[in-house]
Motif scaffolding. Structure first.
Motif, short mmCIF file in Angstrom:
data_model
loop_
_atom_site.label_atom_id
_atom_site.label_comp_id
_atom_site.label_asym_id
_atom_site.label_seq_id
_atom_site.Cartn_x
_atom_site.Cartn_y
_atom_site.Cartn_z
N GLN A 36 0.83 -1.21 0.00
CA GLN A 36 0.00 0.00 0.00
C GLN A 36 0.87 1.27 0.00
OE1 GLN A 36 -3.39 0.03 -0.21
NE2 GLN A 36 -3.37 2.25 -0.33
N GLN A 37 1.91 1.27 0.80
CA GLN A 37 2.81 2.42 0.86
C GLN A 37 3.55 2.61 -0.47
OE1 GLN A 37 4.90 0.97 4.34
NE2 GLN A 37 4.19 2.74 5.55
N ILE A 38 3.97 1.50 -1.05
CA ILE A 38 4.65 1.56 -2.35
C ILE A 38 3.69 2.14 -3.39
CG2 ILE A 38 5.65 0.18 -4.22
CD1 ILE A 38 6.57 -1.81 -1.97
N ALA A 39 2.47 1.64 -3.43
CA ALA A 39 1.48 2.10 -4.39
C ALA A 39 1.22 3.60 -4.24
CB ALA A 39 0.19 1.31 -4.24
N GLN A 40 1.11 4.06 -3.00
CA GLN A 40 0.88 5.49 -2.76
C GLN A 40 2.03 6.33 -3.26
OE1 GLN A 40 0.13 5.51 1.45
NE2 GLN A 40 -2.08 5.23 1.20
N ARG A 41 3.25 5.91 -2.97
CA ARG A 41 4.42 6.70 -3.37
C ARG A 41 4.62 6.73 -4.88
NH1 ARG A 41 8.70 5.84 1.55
NH2 ARG A 41 7.18 6.34 3.15
N LEU A 42 4.18 5.66 -5.54
CA LEU A 42 4.32 5.61 -7.00
C LEU A 42 3.06 6.09 -7.72
CD1 LEU A 42 6.16 2.20 -7.39
CD2 LEU A 42 7.13 4.49 -7.58
N ARG A 51 1.62 -7.00 -8.16
CA ARG A 51 2.12 -7.92 -9.19
C ARG A 51 3.63 -7.77 -9.33
NH1 ARG A 51 2.56 -7.03 -14.78
NH2 ARG A 51 1.39 -5.10 -14.54
N HIS A 52 4.11 -6.53 -9.31
CA HIS A 52 5.55 -6.29 -9.44
C HIS A 52 6.29 -6.68 -8.15
CE1 HIS A 52 5.17 -4.43 -13.34
NE2 HIS A 52 4.18 -3.69 -12.89
N VAL A 53 5.71 -6.40 -7.00
CA VAL A 53 6.31 -6.79 -5.73
C VAL A 53 6.48 -8.31 -5.68
CG1 VAL A 53 5.85 -7.00 -3.24
CG2 VAL A 53 5.62 -4.78 -4.37
N ARG A 54 5.46 -9.04 -6.08
CA ARG A 54 5.55 -10.52 -6.06
C ARG A 54 6.65 -11.03 -6.98
NH1 ARG A 54 -0.93 -11.81 -5.92
NH2 ARG A 54 -1.12 -11.67 -3.65
N ALA A 55 6.80 -10.42 -8.15
CA ALA A 55 7.86 -10.84 -9.07
C ALA A 55 9.23 -10.58 -8.45
CB ALA A 55 7.72 -10.11 -10.40
N LEU A 56 9.38 -9.45 -7.79
CA LEU A 56 10.66 -9.11 -7.15
C LEU A 56 10.96 -10.02 -5.96
CD1 LEU A 56 10.34 -5.24 -7.38
CD2 LEU A 56 12.08 -6.63 -8.53
N VAL A 57 9.92 -10.41 -5.22
CA VAL A 57 10.10 -11.33 -4.10
C VAL A 57 10.51 -12.71 -4.63
CG1 VAL A 57 8.91 -12.59 -2.26
CG2 VAL A 57 8.60 -10.12 -2.49
N THR A 58 9.85 -13.17 -5.67
CA THR A 58 10.17 -14.49 -6.26
C THR A 58 11.62 -14.53 -6.73
OG1 THR A 58 7.87 -14.83 -6.92
CG2 THR A 58 9.55 -16.11 -8.09
N ALA A 59 12.09 -13.43 -7.31
CA ALA A 59 13.48 -13.36 -7.80
C ALA A 59 14.47 -13.01 -6.69
CB ALA A 59 13.58 -12.34 -8.92
N PHE A 61 14.86 -10.23 -5.08
CA PHE A 61 15.33 -8.85 -5.08
C PHE A 61 14.66 -8.06 -3.96
CE2 PHE A 61 16.13 -9.80 -9.69
CZ PHE A 61 17.50 -9.77 -9.60
N LEU A 62 13.48 -8.52 -3.56
CA LEU A 62 12.75 -7.96 -2.41
C LEU A 62 12.54 -9.09 -1.42
CD1 LEU A 62 9.63 -5.78 -3.39
CD2 LEU A 62 11.73 -5.01 -2.31
N GLU A 63 12.51 -8.75 -0.15
CA GLU A 63 12.32 -9.75 0.90
C GLU A 63 11.17 -9.30 1.80
OE1 GLU A 63 15.63 -12.05 3.21
OE2 GLU A 63 15.37 -10.06 4.10
N ALA A 64 10.23 -10.21 2.01
CA ALA A 64 9.12 -9.91 2.92
C ALA A 64 9.65 -9.87 4.35
CB ALA A 64 8.04 -10.97 2.79
N GLN A 65 9.22 -8.86 5.08
CA GLN A 65 9.61 -8.70 6.48
C GLN A 65 8.51 -9.28 7.37
OE1 GLN A 65 12.82 -6.76 7.18
NE2 GLN A 65 12.81 -7.68 5.15
N GLU A 66 8.72 -9.23 8.66
CA GLU A 66 7.72 -9.72 9.61
C GLU A 66 6.42 -8.92 9.47
OE1 GLU A 66 7.89 -12.23 11.95
OE2 GLU A 66 9.80 -12.78 11.03
N VAL A 67 5.30 -9.62 9.60
CA VAL A 67 4.01 -8.95 9.58
C VAL A 67 3.94 -8.03 10.79
CG1 VAL A 67 1.51 -9.31 9.77
CG2 VAL A 67 2.89 -10.85 8.37
#
Length: 176
Positions: A36-42, A51-59, A61-67
């Motif tokens: 949500q924060q990413i979407a707001q800033r962009l 969709r883009h976050v998920r692709a970056l996590v799969t590769a 390049f992005l890492e999910a943090q603790e909920v």
């Protein structure tokens, strides 16, 4: 001392072939952000950025943090850039179109960030033309890599966050 490099895979080139993904990585470099924060800033829809976050996590390049619990009490998952793009070199000549797509996405992301930062954001820019043989090109890249590594090592947390883009490209052949 030169910067460590790692050759990009075809899968990585495909993931990094979209400018929005480079912008997401830049946003999540210094702090973990939710979709949500990413979407707001962009200024994008959360569905598009997810969709883009998920692709970056799969590769990776992005890492999910603790909920965590958000401001309104809802659970949210922030994401942080892993830094895997640092030192990434696109050399796969069998995937030259993907390499060019990634290069153009990176240029587009840099341009969008510069435009979003406003007219006072630019600190320095230069463009020039060189004629170098392969040995001199390698020396130039090695020396710039060493210089950038030196300045990255002395990063100041209180300093201004700056973005740089280094590009060396063949010029199109002279047209008669």
């Amino acid at each position: 001392m030169s910067r460590p490099t790692r050759t990009a895979t075809v899968a990585e080139l495909k993931v990094l072939g979209h400018p929005l993904r480079w912008r997401i990585l830049r946003l999540c470099l210094d702090q973990a952000l939710t979709n949500q924060q990413i979407a707001q800033r962009l200024e994008m829809s959360p569905a598009t950025t997810l969709r883009h976050v998920r692709a970056l996590v799969t590769a990776e390049f992005l890492e999910a943090q603790e909920v965590r619990t958000g401001a309104r009490g809802a659970l949210e998952r922030p994401y942080r850039a892993t830094g895997r793009t640092r030192g990434l070199v696109a050399l796969d000549l069998d995937a030259a179109e993907l390499v060019q797509q990634m290069d153009l996405a990176l240029l587009s992301a840099h341009r969008a960030e510069l435009a979003q930062a406003g007219p006072d954001a630019s600190r320095d820019i230069a463009r020039g033309v060189l004629r170098l043989n392969a040995e001199s090109q390698a020396e130039l890249n090695r020396r710039l890599g060493t210089l950038l590594a030196e300045f990255e090592a002395r990063e100041d947390p209180a300093g201004e966050p700056l973005s740089y883009l280094w590009s060396l490209a063949l010029r199109p052949p002279h047209q008669s």
